[in-house]
Design a protein around this motif. Structure first.
Motif, PDB file in Angstrom:
ATOM      1  N   ALA A 166       0.811  -1.220   0.000  1.00 54.85           N
ATOM      2  CA  ALA A 166       0.000   0.000   0.000  1.00 54.85           C
ATOM      3  C   ALA A 166       0.841   1.265   0.000  1.00 54.85           C
ATOM      4  N   CYS A 167       2.079   1.179   0.475  1.00 54.62           N
ATOM      5  CA  CYS A 167       2.877   2.402   0.649  1.00 54.62           C
ATOM      6  C   CYS A 167       3.225   3.034  -0.700  1.00 54.62           C
ATOM      7  N   PRO A 168       2.786   4.276  -0.930  1.00 54.48           N
ATOM      8  CA  PRO A 168       3.044   4.921  -2.225  1.00 54.48           C
ATOM      9  C   PRO A 168       4.501   5.329  -2.397  1.00 54.48           C
ATOM     10  N   MET A 169       5.267   5.299  -1.305  1.00 53.05           N
ATOM     11  CA  MET A 169       6.668   5.676  -1.411  1.00 53.05           C
ATOM     12  C   MET A 169       7.572   4.455  -1.525  1.00 53.05           C
ATOM     13  N   GLY A 170       6.998   3.265  -1.555  1.00 49.12           N
ATOM     14  CA  GLY A 170       7.823   2.061  -1.687  1.00 49.12           C
ATOM     15  C   GLY A 170       8.612   1.746  -0.429  1.00 49.12           C
ATOM     16  N   LEU A 171       8.041   2.081   0.723  1.00 47.96           N
ATOM     17  CA  LEU A 171       8.747   1.787   1.981  1.00 47.96           C
ATOM     18  C   LEU A 171       8.200   0.493   2.577  1.00 47.96           C
ATOM     19  N   MET A 172       8.799   0.063   3.691  1.00 50.20           N
ATOM     20  CA  MET A 172       8.340  -1.138   4.399  1.00 50.20           C
ATOM     21  C   MET A 172       7.777  -0.709   5.757  1.00 50.20           C
ATOM     22  N   ASP A 181      11.521   9.387   4.129  1.00 52.43           N
ATOM     23  CA  ASP A 181      10.791   9.589   2.879  1.00 52.43           C
ATOM     24  C   ASP A 181       9.288   9.411   3.045  1.00 52.43           C
ATOM     25  N   CYS A 182       8.858   9.003   4.221  1.00 56.09           N
ATOM     26  CA  CYS A 182       7.428   8.804   4.470  1.00 56.09           C
ATOM     27  C   CYS A 182       6.682  10.113   4.221  1.00 56.09           C
ATOM     28  N   ILE A 183       5.591  10.046   3.469  1.00 55.84           N
ATOM     29  CA  ILE A 183       4.812  11.259   3.214  1.00 55.84           C
ATOM     30  C   ILE A 183       3.613  11.358   4.148  1.00 55.84           C
ATOM     31  N   MET A 184       3.549  10.499   5.137  1.00 52.75           N
ATOM     32  CA  MET A 184       2.552  10.575   6.208  1.00 52.75           C
ATOM     33  C   MET A 184       1.122  10.400   5.700  1.00 52.75           C
ATOM     34  N   CYS A 185       0.964   9.597   4.662  1.00 50.62           N
ATOM     35  CA  CYS A 185      -0.349   9.484   4.025  1.00 50.62           C
ATOM     36  C   CYS A 185      -1.298   8.572   4.791  1.00 50.62           C
ATOM     37  N   GLY A 186      -0.771   7.682   5.635  1.00 53.82           N
ATOM     38  CA  GLY A 186      -1.650   6.818   6.425  1.00 53.82           C
ATOM     39  C   GLY A 186      -2.143   5.579   5.698  1.00 53.82           C
ATOM     40  N   SER A 187      -1.729   5.363   4.467  1.00 55.34           N
ATOM     41  CA  SER A 187      -2.213   4.199   3.708  1.00 55.34           C
ATOM     42  C   SER A 187      -1.885   2.889   4.419  1.00 55.34           C
ATOM     43  N   CYS A 188      -0.707   2.836   5.049  1.00 59.51           N
ATOM     44  CA  CYS A 188      -0.293   1.598   5.706  1.00 59.51           C
ATOM     45  C   CYS A 188      -1.239   1.252   6.857  1.00 59.51           C
ATOM     46  N   SER A 189      -1.521   2.218   7.715  1.00 56.73           N
ATOM     47  CA  SER A 189      -2.430   1.957   8.841  1.00 56.73           C
ATOM     48  C   SER A 189      -3.809   1.577   8.347  1.00 56.73           C
ATOM     49  N   THR A 219       2.995   5.615  14.586  1.00 56.00           N
ATOM     50  CA  THR A 219       4.324   5.518  15.197  1.00 56.00           C
ATOM     51  C   THR A 219       5.380   6.051  14.246  1.00 56.00           C
ATOM     52  N   ILE A 220       5.210   5.768  12.951  1.00 57.01           N
ATOM     53  CA  ILE A 220       6.225   6.193  11.983  1.00 57.01           C
ATOM     54  C   ILE A 220       6.305   7.715  11.921  1.00 57.01           C
ATOM     55  N   ILE A 221       5.125   8.366  11.863  1.00 52.49           N
ATOM     56  CA  ILE A 221       5.105   9.823  11.742  1.00 52.49           C
ATOM     57  C   ILE A 221       5.695  10.477  12.997  1.00 52.49           C
TER      58      ILE A 221
HETATM   59  S1  SF4 Z   1       2.300   6.792   6.044  1.00 52.16           S
HETATM   60 FE1  SF4 Z   1       2.741   4.619   5.683  1.00 52.16          FE
HETATM   61  S2  SF4 Z   1       2.048   4.248   3.600  1.00 52.16           S
HETATM   62 FE2  SF4 Z   1       2.204   6.472   3.812  1.00 52.16          FE
HETATM   63  S3  SF4 Z   1       4.292   6.949   3.104  1.00 52.16           S
HETATM   64 FE3  SF4 Z   1       4.417   6.668   5.320  1.00 52.16          FE
HETATM   65  S4  SF4 Z   1       4.983   4.525   5.560  1.00 52.16           S
HETATM   66 FE4  SF4 Z   1       4.230   4.733   3.465  1.00 52.16          FE
END
Ligand code: SF4
Ligand code: SF4
Lengths: 443, 333
Positions: free
Chosen positions: A379-385, A408-416, A428-430
């Motif tokens: 789901a991550c649009p930035m290609g992260l894990m 590089d996280c764009i804080m989009c929330g797609s992962c959650s 947690t990531i943000i």
């Molecule tokens: S919020 Fe999650 S899905 Fe969105 S960029 Fe960051 S790590 Fe990737």
């Protein structure tokens, strides 16, 4: 139609736009005697400095705070009335900020200098930028980046593309959609004005295909301009994120840690472009904005044009209040918006929506162990894990977080959103990303 | 006015998908193969499936009780482990092994749940597939009951008391001794759940359709077995010359490729990693089948690849959006 979209990841959250997408924009004015609060920080950068004093009478459209620093934006009165006080007040973001408080006299008496100089075609590039700056325009999508700075990147970055971000990919939000239907001409004109700053550049209005009427309306208007066209996008979140949008429209990949201008692009939000038109072609500063007021707790969901500085509680009361007691009120959309502590705060330049959820829809399921399904990776649009970054963040391991490209996280929330174990990945990531950046800045 | 607002960080909405929902889909996908197993191998198969699932659930409950952890039975993963374990066991003859029918599933499930799964931290933390670990443990503890000799014939086959699996016949006699149709419908010797290729493929496609698993591991796994077998055949390798494409419908391949190698916890999360996993499993399976001492290589190949998953994940981290090649700075001496 050939639909474009971004390269990797993305999700399809339920849209929730039905409640408001057909509601025309309604104008809500503050009542006589209402206290208007103008925080000095409504943008990224240094706070503006008040140029009025307690007891002064101010007119509608009068500048009440000046931008003294480079990264700053001035602030204007959106009513006429008397300055009651200048003191720290609570902002929608939950922090306190120095604010000018004006009591509305209900006369809406305009500053006589307003609307005198509408002939923007005669202005030079510098004069247009100056006008935009003096009108107090910042990114109204939520970021609050001063627009005159964005429109004037360093000369090494040659701009050939200006994109109006009309993806409106956040669920529930419909204000951009309504602007495109009701103010199509002025939106196109705003883009045209921005294009004159970068001769030879092409303008695009990027709209997701869940808004076919907006695509049609804007395409019709764009026929008048040979350098502006509409780009229809395949609906997918987070299309409206700058880097994703630039890829969808131009196929260019903004490099890690770089700004859009490095790829020759400028991206601006719909309401911002409209504000540019108002500043240049009508010679009026930024005093109002359009918000979507929605959610299952709301009695009359709709799109409203409000005065910046108006108290949100007053606004809610004026538009009919709640159908059910809200348990959570979010400034912005459900994916990236901020939950508010209190609604006894003013609308600011960056208030894009008020989403009010009942307890039932605000409650989030409990977190369980990661089952390693890999869905967050997809789901991550930035290609992260995200699962790895989540572990790094929980372990407090800054080096690993950076090595796994957490910055590089764009804080989009797609992962959650996607995680079946309902892990608080983005949260947690943000938060940890903020800590890592702060510690880097210190070094 | 409303001072009790909930404050949490974004995002404020979640998808409807849940862990138990995902696991329930896996159970549903295994129904056709389980039903066919019971059709072919009769009541003993049904008993062993039931005992195995029950034992897995009880072991999980017991472990959680003792370890004072919240009971995780609700997430359905123990049910899956029990079911997969049973599908990987031969149906024993009731009259000959009345006790083993109960003891084997209980012991196997105990090893799978307690040792392979919970000791490592429970669901998602186990790095090897619990059901396969349980099976491997049973093979070591009950070699005669778990291998060829004890396999029952299906209810639709001629008299024979025991029946060599197609892959065992190939190893010993140089021919599968079963037709393609037999493999597809499952009328061959084998473990309870592995014989009916069609039932397994239907279940597997359901999982792919429901996005529970991706196509990568099963397609690469089965494809690699097919291609590699033909390569060895064309090279005239002794153990491979008489093999052909029906190879992929015999033995545990379909069960392994769709349901075991795709186990979340013990397979890679990255897309490239999943391709490697599928390829590696296929490669090792053929090596064992053609050159090894066992007729069948699916479980060992998956267990071996399970051990490599952490490494695979690390090597195959996806390229981030906006990636720039780091500029190598040459050291100047
Ligand atoms: S919020 Fe999650 S899905 Fe969105 S960029 Fe960051 S790590 Fe990737
Ligand atoms: S989506 Fe959730 S459960 Fe799946 S791998 Fe990511 S963190 Fe783990």
């Amino acid at each position: 139609m050939n639909l474009k979209t971004f390269k990797i990841g993305g999700i399809h959250p339920p849209e929730g736009k039905e409640a408001t997408e057909k509601k025309p924009i309604e104008i809500i004015m503050p009542k006589e005697g209402a206290l208007m609060v103008y925080p000095m920080s409504q943008h990224i950068g240094a706070p503006a400095v008040p140029i009025v004093q307690k007891g002064d009478r101010v007119l509608l459209g009068q500048k009440i705070a000046e931008a003294e620093a480079f990264m700053c934006s001035p602030i204007h009165a959106s009513v006429s009335g008397t300055v009651k006080d200048i003191k720290p007040m609570l902002t929608p973001g939950g922090t306190m900020a120095q604010s000018v408080i004006v009591e509305n006299d209900g006369l809406f008496e305009e500053d006589p200098s307003l609307g005198k100089n509408k002939d923007w075609q005669k202005l030079s590039k510098e004069e247009i930028l100056d006008k935009i700056k003096n009108a107090g325009i910042v990114g109204l999508g939520g970021a609050g980046f001063p627009t005159h700075i964005k429109l004037n990147p360093p000369p090494t970055d040659k701009i050939d593309t200006i994109i109006v971000n009309a993806a409106e990919c956040e669920p529930y939000l419909t204000s951009d959609h309504r602007v495109m239907l009701e103010k199509s001409d002025r939106l196109a004109m705003g883009l045209k004005i921005m294009l004159t700053l970068h001769p030879g550049a092409k303008g695009y209005i990027a709209i997701e295909n869940n808004k076919p009427d907006a695509i049609e309306a804007m395409s019709e208007v764009c026929r008048k301009y040979d350098d502006i066209s509409v780009v229809a996008l395949l609906t997918k979140y987070p299309q409206g994120s700058e880097k994703q949008l630039i890829y969808a429209v131009t196929g260019r990949e903004v490099k890690s840690g770089k700004l859009p201008a490095s790829e020759g692009c400028i991206v601006d939000n719909v309401d911002t472009v409209l504000a540019v038109e108002r500043a240049c072609a009508q010679d009026r500063p930024l005093m109002r904005r359009i918000v979507t007021f929605t959610g299952d707790a709301v009695k009359n969901p709709g799109n409203y044009q409000v005065r910046i500085g108006m108290n949100i509680n007053d606004f809610i009361e004026q538009v009919g209040g709640f159908a059910e007691e809200p348990a959570k009120i979010i400034a912005g959309g459900p994916m990236m918006g901020k939950a508010m502590f209190s609604t006894d705060v003013p609308f600011v330049k960056t208030s894009s929506a008020l989403l009010c959820l009942t307890r039932k829809s605000a409650e989030l399921p409990p977190e369980s162990n990661c089952i390693r399904c890999g869905k967050c990776v997809g789901a991550c649009p930035m290609g992260l894990m995200p699962l790895t970054l989540n572990q790094d963040a929980l372990a407090g391991d800054m080096a690993a977080f950076e090595a796994h490209d957490g910055l590089d996280c764009i804080m989009c929330g797609s992962c959650s959103f996607t995680c079946p174990a309902k892990r608080h990945l983005a949260q947690t990531i943000i938060a940890f990303r903020g800590e890592v950046m702060a510690s880097k800045r210190k070094k | 006015m409303n001072d009790n607002l909930m404050v949490s960080s974004s995002p404020h909405i979640r998808s409807k998908e849940t862990v138990s929902g995902v696991m329930r889909d896996v159970v549903i996908a295994l129904v056709p193969a389980t039903v066919m197993g019971i059709v072919y191998f009769g009541v003993t198969a049904a008993i062993m499936v039931a005992v195995s699932i029950l034992a897995a659930v009880l072991w999980e409950t017991l472990y959680n009780k003792i370890a004072k952890k919240p009971n995780t039975v609700k997430d359905f993963s123990a049910v899956i482990t029990g079911l997969l374990l049973a599908l990987n066991m031969p149906a024993l003859s009731f009259s000959e092994h009345p006790i083993a029918i109960f003891v084997m599933p209980i012991v196997g499930a105990g090893f799978a749940i307690v040792i392979a799964k919970q000791i490592f931290g429970g669901l998602g933390q186990n790095f090897i597939n619990p059901a396969l670990a349980g099976r491997a443990f049973l093979v070591a503890s009950y070699p005669t009951l778990m291998t060829g000799a004890a396999f029952k014939a299906t209810n639709f086959m001629a008299e024979a008391e025991t029946y060599a699996t197609p892959l065992a016949s190939m190893k010993e006699g140089g021919s599968y001794g079963a037709t393609l149709v037999q493999g597809l419908i499952g009328n061959t010797g084998g473990t309870i759940g592995e014989t009916c290729a069609i039932a397994l493929i239907v279940g597997g496609l359901y999982l792919i359709y429901k996005k529970v698993i991706s196509w990568r591991i099963p397609v690469l796994y089965i494809g690699t077995v097919l291609v590699f077998t033909y390569i060895l055949k064309l090279c005239g390798v002794e153990g491979a010359v008489s093999r052909d494409y029906t190879e992929i419908f015999f033995g545990g391949l379909m069960l392994g490729a769709f349901f075991m190698a795709t186990d979340y916890a013990s397979s890679p999360v990255t897309p490239l990693g999943q391709l490697i996993m599928g390829f590696g499993c296929g490669f090792i399976t053929v090596l064992i089948r053609v050159f090894g001492g066992y007729p069948e290589g699916v479980s060992y190949s998956i267990l071996l690849m399970n051990l490599c998953v952490p490494l695979i994940d690390r090597w195959t981290t996806p390229k981030k959006f906006g990636y720039v090649k780091p500029v190598k700075v040459k050291e100047v001496k």
